[in-house]
Design a protein around this motif. Structure first.
Motif, mmCIF file in Angstrom:
data_model
loop_
_atom_site.group_PDB
_atom_site.id
_atom_site.type_symbol
_atom_site.label_atom_id
_atom_site.label_comp_id
_atom_site.label_asym_id
_atom_site.label_seq_id
_atom_site.Cartn_x
_atom_site.Cartn_y
_atom_site.Cartn_z
ATOM 1 N N SER A 63 75.072 56.804 56.813
ATOM 2 C CA SER A 63 76.432 56.787 56.268
ATOM 3 C C SER A 63 76.327 56.836 54.751
ATOM 4 C CB SER A 63 77.162 55.517 56.697
ATOM 5 O OG SER A 63 77.170 55.391 58.109
ATOM 6 N N ILE A 64 76.760 57.940 54.152
ATOM 7 C CA ILE A 64 76.627 58.156 52.715
ATOM 8 C C ILE A 64 78.024 58.186 52.102
ATOM 9 C CG2 ILE A 64 75.725 59.654 50.913
ATOM 10 C CD1 ILE A 64 73.747 60.751 53.020
ATOM 11 N N ALA A 65 78.309 57.229 51.248
ATOM 12 C CA ALA A 65 79.646 57.099 50.675
ATOM 13 C C ALA A 65 79.868 58.090 49.538
ATOM 14 C CB ALA A 65 79.865 55.669 50.186
ATOM 15 N N THR A 66 81.112 58.197 49.124
ATOM 16 C CA THR A 66 81.489 59.095 48.043
ATOM 17 C C THR A 66 80.748 58.752 46.740
ATOM 18 O OG1 THR A 66 83.394 60.051 46.892
ATOM 19 C CG2 THR A 66 83.449 57.685 47.291
ATOM 20 N N GLY A 67 80.317 59.783 46.029
ATOM 21 C CA GLY A 67 79.705 59.587 44.727
ATOM 22 C C GLY A 67 78.243 59.199 44.722
ATOM 23 N N VAL A 68 77.618 59.090 45.886
ATOM 24 C CA VAL A 68 76.189 58.758 45.924
ATOM 25 C C VAL A 68 75.390 59.879 45.256
ATOM 26 C CG1 VAL A 68 74.198 58.453 47.439
ATOM 27 C CG2 VAL A 68 76.344 57.279 47.952
ATOM 28 N N ASN A 69 74.389 59.503 44.486
ATOM 29 C CA ASN A 69 73.602 60.451 43.694
ATOM 30 C C ASN A 69 72.136 60.340 44.065
ATOM 31 O OD1 ASN A 69 72.039 61.670 41.679
ATOM 32 N ND2 ASN A 69 73.426 61.080 40.035
ATOM 33 N N PHE A 70 71.597 61.418 44.650
ATOM 34 C CA PHE A 70 70.161 61.518 44.900
ATOM 35 C C PHE A 70 69.560 62.318 43.748
ATOM 36 C CE2 PHE A 70 72.127 61.157 49.080
ATOM 37 C CZ PHE A 70 71.418 60.094 49.625
ATOM 38 N N ASN A 71 68.771 61.671 42.907
ATOM 39 C CA ASN A 71 68.232 62.293 41.706
ATOM 40 C C ASN A 71 66.887 62.926 42.025
ATOM 41 O OD1 ASN A 71 67.121 62.890 39.208
ATOM 42 N ND2 ASN A 71 68.010 61.097 38.203
ATOM 43 N N LEU A 72 66.830 64.251 42.023
ATOM 44 C CA LEU A 72 65.583 64.964 42.313
ATOM 45 C C LEU A 72 64.922 65.468 41.043
ATOM 46 C CD1 LEU A 72 66.580 67.018 45.490
ATOM 47 C CD2 LEU A 72 65.693 64.698 45.321
ATOM 48 N N GLY A 73 65.186 64.809 39.931
ATOM 49 C CA GLY A 73 64.730 65.294 38.635
ATOM 50 C C GLY A 73 63.290 65.001 38.280
ATOM 51 N N GLY A 74 62.506 64.476 39.222
ATOM 52 C CA GLY A 74 61.118 64.167 38.893
ATOM 53 C C GLY A 74 61.024 63.203 37.734
ATOM 54 N N SER A 75 60.251 63.554 36.720
ATOM 55 C CA SER A 75 60.070 62.696 35.546
ATOM 56 C C SER A 75 61.271 62.760 34.607
ATOM 57 C CB SER A 75 58.830 63.143 34.783
ATOM 58 O OG SER A 75 59.032 64.462 34.260
ATOM 59 N N GLU A 76 62.251 63.614 34.950
ATOM 60 C CA GLU A 76 63.458 63.824 34.143
ATOM 61 C C GLU A 76 63.179 64.518 32.810
ATOM 62 O OE1 GLU A 76 65.619 60.189 33.836
ATOM 63 O OE2 GLU A 76 65.603 59.854 35.976
ATOM 64 N N ARG A 77 61.920 64.880 32.553
ATOM 65 C CA ARG A 77 61.543 65.712 31.399
ATOM 66 C C ARG A 77 61.685 65.007 30.044
ATOM 67 N NH1 ARG A 77 64.556 68.553 35.038
ATOM 68 N NH2 ARG A 77 63.531 70.296 36.075
ATOM 69 N N HIS A 78 62.034 63.747 30.054
ATOM 70 C CA HIS A 78 62.218 63.011 28.802
ATOM 71 C C HIS A 78 61.172 61.892 28.740
ATOM 72 C CE1 HIS A 78 66.105 65.066 28.461
ATOM 73 N NE2 HIS A 78 66.319 64.707 29.714
ATOM 74 N N LEU A 79 60.080 62.130 28.062
ATOM 75 C CA LEU A 79 58.981 61.173 28.064
ATOM 76 C C LEU A 79 59.065 60.235 26.862
ATOM 77 C CD1 LEU A 79 55.974 63.355 29.274
ATOM 78 C CD2 LEU A 79 57.659 62.071 30.587
ATOM 79 N N LYS A 80 59.150 58.968 27.142
ATOM 80 C CA LYS A 80 59.282 57.977 26.065
ATOM 81 C C LYS A 80 58.022 57.869 25.232
ATOM 82 C CE LYS A 80 58.015 54.035 29.015
ATOM 83 N NZ LYS A 80 57.655 54.850 30.190
ATOM 84 N N GLU A 81 56.877 58.338 25.779
ATOM 85 C CA GLU A 81 55.621 58.264 25.031
ATOM 86 C C GLU A 81 55.529 59.318 23.928
ATOM 87 O OE1 GLU A 81 55.199 56.758 29.164
ATOM 88 O OE2 GLU A 81 55.852 58.685 28.305
ATOM 89 N N TRP A 82 56.318 60.371 24.039
ATOM 90 C CA TRP A 82 56.270 61.437 23.047
ATOM 91 C C TRP A 82 57.063 61.058 21.798
ATOM 92 C CZ3 TRP A 82 57.166 66.587 26.245
ATOM 93 C CH2 TRP A 82 56.048 66.771 27.082
ATOM 94 N N ILE A 83 56.801 61.771 20.719
ATOM 95 C CA ILE A 83 57.526 61.521 19.473
ATOM 96 C C ILE A 83 59.025 61.715 19.681
ATOM 97 C CG2 ILE A 83 57.752 62.175 17.048
ATOM 98 C CD1 ILE A 83 55.012 60.930 17.925
ATOM 99 N N SER A 84 59.388 62.780 20.395
ATOM 100 C CA SER A 84 60.794 63.028 20.721
ATOM 101 C C SER A 84 60.955 63.113 22.235
ATOM 102 C CB SER A 84 61.272 64.339 20.093
ATOM 103 O OG SER A 84 62.578 64.658 20.540
ATOM 104 N N THR A 85 62.051 62.588 22.754
ATOM 105 C CA THR A 85 62.342 62.692 24.178
ATOM 106 C C THR A 85 63.089 63.976 24.519
ATOM 107 O OG1 THR A 85 64.418 61.482 23.884
ATOM 108 C CG2 THR A 85 62.447 60.189 24.455
ATOM 109 N N PHE A 86 63.393 64.805 23.526
ATOM 110 C CA PHE A 86 64.143 66.029 23.756
ATOM 111 C C PHE A 86 63.288 67.043 24.517
ATOM 112 C CE2 PHE A 86 66.017 70.144 22.812
ATOM 113 C CZ PHE A 86 67.377 69.875 22.916
ATOM 114 N N PRO A 87 63.836 67.737 25.543
ATOM 115 C CA PRO A 87 63.051 68.698 26.337
ATOM 116 C C PRO A 87 62.926 70.059 25.658
ATOM 117 C CG PRO A 87 65.272 68.571 27.204
ATOM 118 C CD PRO A 87 65.188 67.542 26.101
ATOM 119 N N PHE A 88 62.168 70.128 24.567
ATOM 120 C CA PHE A 88 62.041 71.359 23.783
ATOM 121 C C PHE A 88 61.508 72.530 24.597
ATOM 122 C CE2 PHE A 88 62.031 68.292 20.250
ATOM 123 C CZ PHE A 88 62.923 68.916 19.404
#
Length: 213
Positions: A63-88
């Protein structure tokens, strides 16, 4: 058979989903009345058809209610270890910029799982059979079978049944029964008498196993 009006705005993704990377079991439904759009459009985020991508796999009778979000973004491409988190890399792919994406593994939702309104399931999470996810929870860790979780990040609230009862329910796996057998069990599935349900369902499981021997 007369259908209740509530099902008029219900989607069964098993019949509607059109992606090699999303598998949804029988009778699982999405109640998206307050978030207009299909299950794929509203709930499956960052889905692409690129080769070797992580999958979303959902079992039967969820039973999946309205607005449920399955995030398939993997690492989300924004790495906090890098100087910038922007996905250049995605803006300037030929610049030598590194791609921050890496897979987190398939997101697997078991059978008979209830996911509340606006909950977010992060990449690579496994949610066990019979679990309940509270509304607007953010699930960042695996959820054990028949466990209720909630909050940001989601934490265990309690188990629905005793460990012995959970073990028996998982062994029975009623959601894999033929639908006619499930219908016979409905008076017991829709009651709190777990001992009686286990007794009745175990008999059906034994009969079915004997038929296939």
């Amino acid at each position: 058979m007369k259908e209740l009006k509530i099902w008029e705005e219900i989607e069964f993704p098993h019949d509607t989903i059109k992606s090699d990377y999303v598998e949804v079991g029988k009778y699982t439904y999405y109640a998206g009345a307050y978030n207009k759009g299909s299950f794929a459009e509203q709930s499956v985020r960052y889905l692409t058809e690129e080769p070797n991508r992580d999958k979303l796999i959902i079992g039967n009778f969820c039973s999946i209610a309205t607005g449920v979000n399955f995030n398939l973004g993997g690492s989300e491409r924004h790495l906090k270890e890098w100087i910038s988190t922007f996905p250049f890399y995605y803006l300037f792919p030929d610049s030598g910029a590194h791609d921050g994406y890496f897979p987190k593994g398939d997101t697997v939702i078991g059978n008979d799982v209830w996911i509340g309104t606006d909950a977010i399931i992060m990449p690579g999470i496994t949610v066990g059979d019979g679990a309940i996810i509270g509304a607007r929870s953010v699930v960042t860790k695996d959820v054990e079978p028949y466990t209720i979780v909630g909050g940001i990040p989601a934490k265990t609230i309690k188990k629905r049944f005793s460990d012995t009862e959970i073990e028996k329910l998982l062994d029975i796996s009623w959601w894999n029964f033929d639908i006619e057998d499930i219908k016979k069990l409905l008076p017991y599935i829709t009651s709190p008498n777990i001992e009686l349900f286990i007794e009745k369902a175990s008999k059906i499981k034994t009969i079915n196993e004997e038929k296939h021997d």
